[in-house]
Design an enzyme around this catalytic site. Structure first.
Site, mmCIF file in Angstrom:
data_model
loop_
_atom_site.group_PDB
_atom_site.id
_atom_site.type_symbol
_atom_site.label_atom_id
_atom_site.label_comp_id
_atom_site.label_asym_id
_atom_site.label_seq_id
_atom_site.Cartn_x
_atom_site.Cartn_y
_atom_site.Cartn_z
ATOM 1 N N CYS A 11 -51.536 -65.732 -8.963
ATOM 2 C CA CYS A 11 -51.923 -66.596 -10.319
ATOM 3 C C CYS A 11 -51.911 -68.122 -9.559
ATOM 4 O O CYS A 11 -51.853 -68.456 -8.609
ATOM 5 C CB CYS A 11 -51.072 -66.231 -11.260
ATOM 6 S SG CYS A 11 -49.513 -66.734 -11.252
ATOM 7 N N ASN A 14 -47.568 -69.084 -9.453
ATOM 8 C CA ASN A 14 -46.634 -67.976 -9.289
ATOM 9 C C ASN A 14 -45.318 -68.020 -10.206
ATOM 10 O O ASN A 14 -44.271 -67.699 -9.481
ATOM 11 C CB ASN A 14 -46.211 -67.910 -7.581
ATOM 12 C CG ASN A 14 -45.715 -66.783 -7.005
ATOM 13 O OD1 ASN A 14 -44.924 -66.855 -6.141
ATOM 14 N ND2 ASN A 14 -45.820 -65.620 -7.975
ATOM 15 N N CYS A 16 -45.474 -67.044 -13.858
ATOM 16 C CA CYS A 16 -45.840 -66.199 -15.186
ATOM 17 C C CYS A 16 -46.378 -64.911 -14.878
ATOM 18 O O CYS A 16 -45.797 -63.993 -14.789
ATOM 19 C CB CYS A 16 -46.537 -67.206 -16.142
ATOM 20 S SG CYS A 16 -45.697 -68.447 -16.754
ATOM 21 N N ARG A 17 -47.637 -64.992 -14.444
ATOM 22 C CA ARG A 17 -48.504 -63.830 -14.396
ATOM 23 C C ARG A 17 -48.176 -63.108 -13.159
ATOM 24 O O ARG A 17 -47.794 -61.955 -13.407
ATOM 25 C CB ARG A 17 -50.051 -64.236 -14.572
ATOM 26 C CG ARG A 17 -50.317 -64.724 -16.099
ATOM 27 C CD ARG A 17 -51.545 -65.221 -16.032
ATOM 28 N NE ARG A 17 -51.748 -66.428 -15.263
ATOM 29 C CZ ARG A 17 -53.005 -67.054 -14.742
ATOM 30 N NH1 ARG A 17 -54.201 -66.551 -15.364
ATOM 31 N NH2 ARG A 17 -52.760 -68.149 -14.111
#
Length: 164
Positions: A11, A14, A16-17
């Site tokens: 993402c 690096n 959250c998702r």
């Protein structure tokens, strides 16, 4: 024995998702007894959060579902395109940033969007919850969880991974 399948989720920062996808995949393959068949990591196309743990709101949301997010943020590198078999990105911007680093068609063929594995094969973006409220983190969890389940099923079938 099937060789190890190497997967990296990507993402922007690096935090959250992609750490969520990384943590969910590790959790789900361990539940299925398949952890010896995979190498899983995550990275961001932006280095500004390198060395940090996942966002506390994302960690809290995952923990509520029994999933630990232990990854430490790092930047995605061009060498990752050689090392990993699958480079799974969260949105069109990540896709562009990663594919720009590819030097050949083999590297390009490794890059897919995570939501290409959702039930509708929508290929939509996984929305970044960073600037929203806590409900965005829960929504992100649900979307990533479904897509990771389907991605694991795809890998089991594609690589003839024996299931216990």
């Amino acid at each position: 024995m099937t060789s190890t399948v190497k997967v990296i989720f990507v993402c922007l920062g690096n935090i959250c998702r992609s750490p969520l996808a990384d943590g969910l995949m590790l959790h789900k393959i361990t539940e299925r007894g398949l952890e010896n068949f995979f190498e899983v990591d995550s990275a961001g196309t932006y280095a500004g959060h390198a060395g940090e743990r996942a966002d506390s709101r994302m960690r809290s949301t995952a923990q509520k579902h029994g999933v630990e997010l232990a990854s430490i943020a790092r930047q995605f590198l061009a060498e990752d395109l050689d090392h990993y078999d699958y480079v799974i990105v969260m949105d069109d911007s990540n896709y562009s940033n990663v594919t720009r680093l590819a030097t050949d068609d083999t590297q390009l063929s490794k890059v897919s969007k995570l939501r290409s594995f959702d039930k509708k094969a929508s290929n939509k973006d996984v929305d970044d919850p960073y600037y929203g409220g806590i409900s965005g983190f829960e929504n992100c969890y649900q979307v990533v969880s479904e897509s990771v389940d389907n991605f694991i099923d795809h890998l089991i079938q594609t690589h003839n991974i024996p299931t216990p």
